[in-house]
Design an enzyme around this catalytic site. Sequence first.
Site, PDB file in Angstrom:
ATOM      1  N   GLU A  38      -7.257 -36.509  32.373  1.00  0.00           N
ATOM      2  CA  GLU A  38      -8.184 -37.639  32.321  1.00  0.00           C
ATOM      3  C   GLU A  38      -7.422 -38.803  31.700  1.00  0.00           C
ATOM      4  OE1 GLU A  38     -11.793 -37.040  30.076  1.00  0.00           O
ATOM      5  OE2 GLU A  38     -12.435 -39.104  30.468  1.00  0.00           O
ATOM      6  N   ARG A 264      -4.934 -22.637  25.293  1.00  0.00           N
ATOM      7  CA  ARG A 264      -4.304 -23.927  25.055  1.00  0.00           C
ATOM      8  C   ARG A 264      -3.260 -23.793  23.951  1.00  0.00           C
ATOM      9  NH1 ARG A 264      -8.116 -27.595  25.083  1.00  0.00           N
ATOM     10  NH2 ARG A 264      -6.999 -29.196  23.960  1.00  0.00           N
ATOM     11  N   LYS A 274      -7.224 -35.395  21.906  1.00  0.00           N
ATOM     12  CA  LYS A 274      -7.079 -36.797  22.274  1.00  0.00           C
ATOM     13  C   LYS A 274      -7.951 -37.677  21.390  1.00  0.00           C
ATOM     14  CE  LYS A 274      -6.594 -36.344  27.024  1.00  0.00           C
ATOM     15  NZ  LYS A 274      -6.870 -36.807  28.368  1.00  0.00           N
TER      16      LYS A 274
END
Length: 560
Positions: A38, A264, A274
């Site tokens: 994104e 992750r 983020k």
Amino acid sequence: MTAEAVAAETGRDFIRDIVQADLDAKRYKQVVTRFPPEPNGYLHIGHAKSIALNFGIAQEFSGRCHLRFDDTNPTKEEQEYIDSIQADVRWLGYDWGNDLFYASDYFEQLYLWAEGLIRDGLAYVDDQSQEEIRVKRGTLTEPGRNSPFRDRAVEENLDLFRRMKAGEFPNGARVLRAKIDMSSGNINLRDPVLYRILHATHPRTGDKWSIYPSYDYAHGQSDAIEGITHSICTLEFEDHRPLYDWLLEKLPVPSRPHQYEFARLNLSYTLLSKRVLTELVRGGHVAGWDDPRMPTIAGLKRRGVPPAAIREFVKRIGVAKANSVVDVGMLEFCIREILNRTAQRRMAVLRPLKVVIENYPEGKTEEIDAVNHPDDPAAGTRRLAFGRELYIERDDFMENPPKKFFRLSPGTEVRLRYAYFITCREAIKNAAGEVTELRCTYDPATKGGNAPDGRKVKATMHWLPAAQSRPAEIRLYNQLFSKPTPDAANFAADLNPQSLEILSDARIERSIAEANSTDAIQFERQGYFVRDGDSTPDRPVFNRTIGLRDTFAKEVGGKG
Ligand code: ATP
Ligand code: MG
């Protein structure tokens, strides 16, 4: 065996095993993966794990990997991020060829399919507020409750959805929801939101749309449009997989991708969120997305970390299904491994102390050969000027040394690398009692750094000639956070106040100051350094990529 051990031994992991099995069974002609960022921030080293996995699989199995921007939320997305993501993926060494896509390319198709779901009685427009929807969704132990708008007629739903699209309603007034099961044990299946109203200008589609698809609605359908075979994502999407599958089943999509989840990357002393990284930048805690203390790809690059070290790191950590925290020391190990092989050696004095060689003739200088790389004769040699006035490292002198201090102190003899043995005769002090200069003598018979009579010294020190070296600014970086597992919710409290130390009086070899190279350099006995973009012709700036040894573990006492 742990995933780490398997990866180290075989280069394989459970996802590669699935891909291999699918190809063996001829389920697909070609494997197609994608990396779907994104564009709401810069990429970080966690993304590098996903990039290496997706692009790596495509390379190894002769497939393709698409770069697809998941640009479905125009309030947070920017062209700057789109550009930086492309630059960073390339810098890491991966190539999407012609396969660059945007979820926004599919907005029209996604919209038409949503109308299809409405016609099939599988979606409805809900007028409840976000808060009502949230409350009625229920909990893990409590089923959800149906919306009073759930049984709207198809025609009314179509009409409202078209008017949502036409921009007739304000943000938040209505949403389109899938009609699945409000009592499902999986909360993601309790009538998830497919579209929300958002009057915002999109970086690519401008003001064309007043409604935007949710991640869950856009993602799987984008995969299907592109013919993705293996849609690889992180574990938090495991519970979304039934919804991913439900949508693919109900819609007339052109292909049938499958989602696989892996753990992750979490890294000690680091936050890879983020949201946190954005706040670090916006709050001025760091100098920008590419601040060398940031775990972003841009930050690592500016710090001097070679892309090969990042690739080696993600290869070593492997791909597993269980979450864990990787020791940042592992990344540092990979960086040192590569730089030790590739970086030429030079000398720099970070905190200079002046030395006058009393028995060396005034005005005389001589040229001394220095080796550029101890393990690589092809790297050649360079010349250093030796003269009466030199600089040594302030830490290499102690007036009253403790027992195990073998470097310079009054009366001791040490070797200056490549040059001569010197003996300290006197320390000159200022009015405040600080040592400002050392008076030393040298032994002319020790040229090259060895005594013909075979006498030994216990220390070899780096040095620079006073006149023929150049001033430089050197920036020493330490961990951005002082705790092994910083608190993402209150990260400011865990920031390391000593994460950056600026040395403004450092000296470097003239040759480095004059060359404009951005190659990594080892400053002997200090670590690996790289020229920073803040350099000016008069004032080079160098970033310390990493020290020579893992001193950090000792300082904080915890690990290792
Ligand atoms: P957010 O969705 O909160 O904005 P994100 O880090 O998930 O943040 P994306 O741009 O959605 O950002 O991530 C792109 C891809 O990178 C996704 O497939 C995601 O699963 C993967 N990814 C993100 N963070 C990590 C990580 N720490 N380790 C491995 N893969 C990651
Ligand atoms: Mg995400």
